[in-house]
Design a protein around this motif. Structure first.
Motif, PDB file in Angstrom:
ATOM      1  N   ILE A 110       0.226  -1.257  -0.306  1.00 39.38           N
ATOM      2  CA  ILE A 110       0.085  -0.053  -0.164  1.00 39.38           C
ATOM      3  C   ILE A 110       0.975   1.148   0.274  1.00 39.38           C
ATOM      4  N   VAL A 111       1.925   1.543   0.817  1.00 33.47           N
ATOM      5  CA  VAL A 111       2.431   2.654   0.876  1.00 33.47           C
ATOM      6  C   VAL A 111       3.802   2.563  -0.179  1.00 33.47           C
ATOM      7  N   LEU A 112       3.993   1.135  -1.185  1.00 34.33           N
ATOM      8  CA  LEU A 112       5.628   1.515  -1.612  1.00 34.33           C
ATOM      9  C   LEU A 112       6.727   2.143  -1.094  1.00 34.33           C
ATOM     10  N   SER A 113       6.893   1.878   0.519  1.00 31.14           N
ATOM     11  CA  SER A 113       7.662   2.027   0.875  1.00 31.14           C
ATOM     12  C   SER A 113       7.896   3.860   0.890  1.00 31.14           C
ATOM     13  N   VAL A 149      -2.774   4.320   6.980  1.00 37.51           N
ATOM     14  CA  VAL A 149      -3.694   3.611   6.549  1.00 37.51           C
ATOM     15  C   VAL A 149      -4.958   2.829   6.783  1.00 37.51           C
ATOM     16  N   LYS A 150      -4.825   2.430   8.277  1.00 38.65           N
ATOM     17  CA  LYS A 150      -5.381   1.937   8.619  1.00 38.65           C
ATOM     18  C   LYS A 150      -7.163   2.789   9.133  1.00 38.65           C
ATOM     19  N   GLY A 189     -13.571   1.524   3.408  1.00 35.65           N
ATOM     20  CA  GLY A 189     -14.808   0.844   4.055  1.00 35.65           C
ATOM     21  C   GLY A 189     -13.452  -1.111   3.648  1.00 35.65           C
ATOM     22  N   ILE A 190     -12.784  -0.485   3.933  1.00 35.50           N
ATOM     23  CA  ILE A 190     -11.978  -2.764   3.397  1.00 35.50           C
ATOM     24  C   ILE A 190     -11.008  -2.828   4.876  1.00 35.50           C
ATOM     25  N   HIS A 191     -11.000  -1.854   5.529  1.00 30.90           N
ATOM     26  CA  HIS A 191     -10.020  -2.322   6.741  1.00 30.90           C
ATOM     27  C   HIS A 191     -10.638  -4.109   7.218  1.00 30.90           C
ATOM     28  N   GLU A 192     -11.748  -4.061   7.221  1.00 31.45           N
ATOM     29  CA  GLU A 192     -12.438  -5.682   7.985  1.00 31.45           C
ATOM     30  C   GLU A 192     -12.199  -6.677   7.249  1.00 31.45           C
ATOM     31  N   LEU A 249      -6.623   1.364  -2.022  1.00 36.63           N
ATOM     32  CA  LEU A 249      -6.494   1.956  -0.890  1.00 36.63           C
ATOM     33  C   LEU A 249      -4.856   2.597  -0.989  1.00 36.63           C
ATOM     34  N   ARG A 250      -4.208   1.716  -1.768  1.00 39.74           N
ATOM     35  CA  ARG A 250      -2.679   2.148  -2.081  1.00 39.74           C
ATOM     36  C   ARG A 250      -2.928   3.860  -2.836  1.00 39.74           C
ATOM     37  N   ALA A 251      -3.882   4.151  -3.536  1.00 42.35           N
ATOM     38  CA  ALA A 251      -4.208   5.437  -4.092  1.00 42.35           C
ATOM     39  C   ALA A 251      -4.771   6.708  -3.604  1.00 42.35           C
ATOM     40  N   TYR A 252      -5.721   5.889  -2.569  1.00 39.67           N
ATOM     41  CA  TYR A 252      -6.458   6.921  -1.587  1.00 39.67           C
ATOM     42  C   TYR A 252      -4.845   7.550  -0.524  1.00 39.67           C
ATOM     43  N   VAL A 253      -4.949   6.201  -0.091  1.00 40.43           N
ATOM     44  CA  VAL A 253      -3.351   6.686   0.655  1.00 40.43           C
ATOM     45  C   VAL A 253      -2.429   7.028   0.230  1.00 40.43           C
ATOM     46  N   SER A 254      -2.164   7.965  -0.865  1.00 39.61           N
ATOM     47  CA  SER A 254      -0.771   8.788  -1.346  1.00 39.61           C
ATOM     48  C   SER A 254      -1.698   9.743  -1.650  1.00 39.61           C
TER      49      SER A 254
END
Length: 588
Positions: free
Chosen positions: A440-443, A452-453, A460-463, A494-499
């Motif tokens: 997700i964070v790619l280093s 991230v959590k 809605g994908i934490h579960e 999620l990878r795109a969202y956290v960036s």
């Protein structure tokens, strides 16, 4: 690499470039060279001392003299062992550090290549260049260059000592040298061509195996196991024949070299023995010393032929590596404007582009996206939808026209800052063999696990992640094979969202996932596209109904634009596409 085999035993240009990497290690280079010089001097001490013992102390039966010279030989032997250790360690240390530098430079260079380069290059061959060929270059330094220098110095010193001790015996020993040198030259030329073929076949074999292992599901799905096995047998056979050709040359050269060496020893014994019988200047100690020195003269020459091949292999590998380093496939027009944040105004102005020359994929398209607007791009396969994404990110350079973000041509931005502000979720999600968190964070050390959590809970994908063994530390293995396609898509989202991008692009993000995952992504899409510019590429028109505007493409051109309701009222391309899709779904 050019497949033309030059037949040259030595390529000065490649040699000079390889030596350029040794400049930063001058001290180690000097130590290695000095140890080689000292080693050549120390090595001739043993036959000289042995001659003295035989001629002087054996005849006089001087035990003290024999002991003294024997101890002196031990001292020289210890010195030789130490110098040998220093020499081998330093030259191999130098080789490993140089290939480390070459690999870093090569990897950095390859990371800057345009996607067009990778589209046309075999992954297996690139891996061969980066791993196998660079290792061969290490042998160029550790087993080739310095070993040759050491052997040449040893031969030179031995030849001088032999001439000094007894020039007639020396000339007898040198009789076979021209023949051996000529045979060595022929061997070097022949073996270089053979090694070039070996490296080509190694790259072909690596490329074939890489592709078949990666695509094993296709191989088995279409029952191609027997066909691919037979193809592998053919490629492996070519690889074997290339290696056997090198073995053939070795099997001819080394027996010839051994015979010539034995002839030289026989001539020394014959001539020296006759001279002793005739009461000449030759003595028993000289004959023994000359037999030892002849071996010291001929053995390095035989080894030089082998080590020269290692040198040549290193240059062949260097040629292949330098071909990639010399390849200019980078984005050429890079600006100096740092994009810290985009408002999100995007405009395409008469953009033309082709992957293959004279085969245009985009044929002069123009459209505008306002800041914060969500637009969808739809159309049949091959219409040019995904190409737009590649161009916004500057994976490829356009043929003509202009692409602007916030009224600046994207060529004015630095590539790194441009791509940092754009997040893309692709249809074919690639995950590394690592944990979910690292995928997700790619280093990116600036993104914490808590962040991230939090983001995972928001969309809605934490579960789903917490249901996996080890949760966020779950290792998804190579290409994410431990997850379903829908789960991989969620991770990519999620990878795109956290960036925290300024522009979000979804390329067929829901085309191959289950209804539950699609619902999660649809809800997340609605959430994160509220306050930023978003572009959605889609086949399934249910995912684009809420878009502010829909752009319809066909054969590289924009044929319609408008909202979902506006386009349905036009009774045009979009309505036909919509009716066709939903009639088919209803029938199912």
């Amino acid at each position: 690499m050019s497949k033309k085999l030059t037949g040259k035993a030595f390529d000065a240009k490649i040699f000079k470039r390889l030596m350029g990497f040794a400049k930063k290690y001058r001290l180690q280079f000097v130590i290695g060279t000095l140890s080689a010089i000292l080693l050549s001097l120390v090595s001739v001490a043993k036959p000289i001392l042995l001659q003295e013992i035989v001629n002087t102390y054996f005849e006089t039966k001087d035990k003290e003299g024999i002991l003294y010279f024997s101890l002196l030989m031990v001292v020289f032997l210890i010195a030789e062992v130490f110098l040998q250790f220093l020499f081998i360690y330093k030259v191999n240390w130098l080789g490993q550090n140089i290939i480390k530098d070459i690999r870093v430079k090569l990897q950095k260079h390859m990371l800057q290549f345009k996607m067009a380069y990778f589209d046309q290059s075999s992954v297996g061959k690139l891996v061969t260049r980066l791993v196998s060929d660079t290792e061969t270059i290490a042998q160029f330094f550790g087993q080739g260059l310095f070993m040759i220098i050491s052997d040449l110095l040893k031969m030179l010193v031995v030849a001088i000592v032999m001439l000094w001790m007894n020039w007639k015996l020396a000339l007898i020993a040198f009789i076979v040298l021209p023949i051996l040198i000529y045979a060595t030259k022929l061997f070097q030329i022949a073996i270089k061509s053979a090694f070039q073929e070996v490296r080509i076949q190694v790259a072909n074999l690596n490329g074939f195996v890489q592709e078949r292992v990666t695509g094993m599901n296709i191989v088995q799905l279409f029952n191609r196991e027997k066909i691919e096995y037979e193809n592998f047998v053919k490629i492996n056979e070519k690889h074997k024949k290339a290696h056997i050709k090198t073995v053939w040359y070795y099997s001819i050269f080394f027996p010839i070299a051994e015979i010539l060496s034995s002839i030289a020893v026989g001539l020394l014994v014959w001539y020296g023995g006759l001279d002793i019988v005739d009461s000449g200047v030759t003595n028993a100690g000289q004959i023994i010393a000359f037999i030892m020195m002849s071996q010291m003269l001929f053995r390095p020459l035989r080894q030089i032929a082998d080590k020269f091949n290692t040198l040549q292999m290193g240059m062949v590998a260097g040629d292949r590596v330098f071909e990639i380093l010399d390849t200019q496939s980078q984005i050429t027009k890079t600006g100096n404007v740092e994009a810290t944040h985009f408002k999100g105004n995007i405009s395409f102005k008469n953009v033309r582009f082709s992957y293959i020359k004279d085969e245009e994929v985009l044929k002069g398209i123009s459209f505008n996206v306002k800041a914060g607007e969500t637009i969808a791009i739809v159309g049949a396969t091959g219409a040019g939808k995904s190409t737009i994404i590649n161009l916004v990110n500057r994976f490829y350079e356009i043929n003509d026209g202009e692409i602007c973000i916030d009224n600046h041509n994207i060529e004015q931005y630095t590539l790194t800052s441009l791509r940092n502000q754009i997040a893309v979720v692709l249809q074919d999600v690639f995950l590394f063999s690592d944990t979910i968190y690292n995928n997700i964070v790619l280093s990116n050390e600036n993104i914490t696990l808590d962040e991230v959590k939090k983001a995972a809970k928001e969309i809605g994908i934490h579960e789903f992640i917490m249901s996996l063994p080890n949760n966020y530390n779950y290792n998804v293995k190579e290409r994410g094979v431990m997850l379903s396609s829908g789960q991989r898509q969620l991770i990519a989202f999620l990878r795109a969202y956290v960036s925290k991008p300024s522009v979000l692009i979804l390329d067929e993000a829901t085309s191959s996932i289950d209804s539950y995952s699609e619902q999660l992504i649809q809800e997340a899409t609605d959430k994160i596209t509220q306050h930023q510019t978003s572009i959605i590429i889609a086949h399934r028109l249910t995912t684009v109904k809420k878009a502010d505007r829909i752009i319809v493409m066909d054969k590289g051109k924009i044929v319609e634009q408008g909202s979902h309701l506006e386009l349905l009222q036009k009774d045009g391309y979009y309505k036909n596409l919509y009716d066709m899709q939903f009639v088919n779904e209803a029938a199912v």
